[in-house]
Design a protein around this motif. Structure first.
Motif, PDB file in Angstrom:
ATOM      1  N   VAL A 193      -7.593   8.034 -22.600  1.00  0.00           N
ATOM      2  CA  VAL A 193      -6.160   8.242 -22.406  1.00  0.00           C
ATOM      3  C   VAL A 193      -5.765   9.428 -23.280  1.00  0.00           C
ATOM      4  O   VAL A 193      -5.864   9.365 -24.509  1.00  0.00           O
ATOM      5  CB  VAL A 193      -5.344   6.977 -22.774  1.00  0.00           C
ATOM      6  N   LEU A 204      -0.240  11.558 -23.304  1.00  0.00           N
ATOM      7  CA  LEU A 204       0.153  10.346 -22.577  1.00  0.00           C
ATOM      8  C   LEU A 204       0.284   9.159 -23.527  1.00  0.00           C
ATOM      9  O   LEU A 204       1.220   8.356 -23.390  1.00  0.00           O
ATOM     10  CB  LEU A 204      -0.860  10.034 -21.469  1.00  0.00           C
ATOM     11  N   ARG A 205      -0.614   9.049 -24.486  1.00  0.00           N
ATOM     12  CA  ARG A 205      -0.497   7.966 -25.482  1.00  0.00           C
ATOM     13  C   ARG A 205       0.801   8.103 -26.253  1.00  0.00           C
ATOM     14  O   ARG A 205       1.511   7.111 -26.493  1.00  0.00           O
ATOM     15  CB  ARG A 205      -1.688   7.985 -26.445  1.00  0.00           C
ATOM     16  N   SER A 259      -3.132  13.000 -15.105  1.00  0.00           N
ATOM     17  CA  SER A 259      -4.386  13.407 -15.730  1.00  0.00           C
ATOM     18  C   SER A 259      -5.549  12.744 -14.990  1.00  0.00           C
ATOM     19  O   SER A 259      -5.567  11.523 -14.830  1.00  0.00           O
ATOM     20  CB  SER A 259      -4.369  12.962 -17.193  1.00  0.00           C
ATOM     21  N   PHE A 314       3.589   9.666 -25.233  1.00  0.00           N
ATOM     22  CA  PHE A 314       4.703   9.393 -24.326  1.00  0.00           C
ATOM     23  C   PHE A 314       4.991   7.892 -24.242  1.00  0.00           C
ATOM     24  O   PHE A 314       6.141   7.465 -24.294  1.00  0.00           O
ATOM     25  CB  PHE A 314       4.409   9.944 -22.919  1.00  0.00           C
ATOM     26  N   ASN A 320       2.502  15.137 -15.609  1.00  0.00           N
ATOM     27  CA  ASN A 320       1.735  14.404 -16.612  1.00  0.00           C
ATOM     28  C   ASN A 320       0.465  13.774 -16.062  1.00  0.00           C
ATOM     29  O   ASN A 320      -0.280  13.135 -16.811  1.00  0.00           O
ATOM     30  CB  ASN A 320       2.596  13.315 -17.260  1.00  0.00           C
ATOM     31  N   ILE A 361      -4.200   8.966 -14.404  1.00  0.00           N
ATOM     32  CA  ILE A 361      -3.257   8.335 -15.329  1.00  0.00           C
ATOM     33  C   ILE A 361      -2.041   9.235 -15.408  1.00  0.00           C
ATOM     34  O   ILE A 361      -2.169  10.453 -15.550  1.00  0.00           O
ATOM     35  CB  ILE A 361      -3.854   8.173 -16.743  1.00  0.00           C
ATOM     36  N   THR A 362      -0.859   8.628 -15.321  1.00  0.00           N
ATOM     37  CA  THR A 362       0.358   9.425 -15.420  1.00  0.00           C
ATOM     38  C   THR A 362       1.464   8.645 -16.115  1.00  0.00           C
ATOM     39  O   THR A 362       1.341   7.441 -16.369  1.00  0.00           O
ATOM     40  CB  THR A 362       0.814   9.925 -14.030  1.00  0.00           C
ATOM     41  N   ALA A 363       2.549   9.340 -16.404  1.00  0.00           N
ATOM     42  CA  ALA A 363       3.702   8.761 -17.079  1.00  0.00           C
ATOM     43  C   ALA A 363       4.593   8.037 -16.074  1.00  0.00           C
ATOM     44  O   ALA A 363       4.673   8.414 -14.904  1.00  0.00           O
ATOM     45  CB  ALA A 363       4.501   9.860 -17.773  1.00  0.00           C
ATOM     46  N   LEU A 421       2.352   3.778 -18.915  1.00  0.00           N
ATOM     47  CA  LEU A 421       1.492   4.659 -18.137  1.00  0.00           C
ATOM     48  C   LEU A 421       1.079   3.951 -16.866  1.00  0.00           C
ATOM     49  O   LEU A 421       0.928   2.731 -16.837  1.00  0.00           O
ATOM     50  CB  LEU A 421       0.253   5.064 -18.944  1.00  0.00           C
TER      51      LEU A 421
END
Length: 148
Positions: A93, A97-98, A81, A100, A79, A36-38, A44
């Motif tokens: 999550v 990240l949440r 993960s 962001f 970012n 998971i990334t930005a 996401l």
């Protein structure tokens, strides 16, 4: 191939239950190992790990001497993960990240082929509204002649 839009809820710990229709494919493709990334759009991106690896390699292969590229590397790779789907088909999550993506309880999981986008439901609705109207009436040249 991931496609379709699903409205979901994050639980109190920030876990997302992957819809059953995608679970088997994720277990087959990546044994439930997900990245998971930005995204610059403030959502996401969720990738099966094998689909993520060439993207990370390509981004890392770009020159970090270019400030724009370096900023994008920081955002996307910095970012990223690694998460593992649990036995109930949920992924955690991470709080940064949440934050962001501005994710609250109600979210939208949108299949995008090889990946998913995860949006706050209100932001998703705004994105869809914006997609319905081309600003200044200009259609991107790549879409000229395109028909559904």
């Amino acid at each position: 191939m991931f496609r379709g839009v699903t409205q979901l809820s994050l639980d109190s710990k920030g876990r997302l239950a992957i819809p059953a229709r995608y679970r088997d494919e994720l277990l087959t493709r990546c044994a439930g190992n997900i990245v998971i990334t930005a995204d610059p759009s403030r959502c996401l991106l969720i990738y099966p790990q094998p689909a993520w690896e060439p993207i990370e390699k390509k981004l890392n292969g770009l020159s970090s001497f270019n400030p724009q590229i370096r900023s994008l590397q920081r955002l996307i790779i910095g970012n990223a993960s690694d998460v593992e789907m649990d036995g109930s088909g949920r992924i955690l999550v991470a709080p940064p990240l949440r934050q962001f993506a501005g994710l609250q309880k109600e979210v939208v999981l949108a299949g995008q082929g090889e990946k998913f986008e995860l949006w706050d439901v209100e932001k998703w609705n705004l994105e869809i509204e914006a997609a319905l109207v081309y600003k200044d009436g200009n259609m991107p040249p790549e879409l000229e002649g395109f028909s559904l």
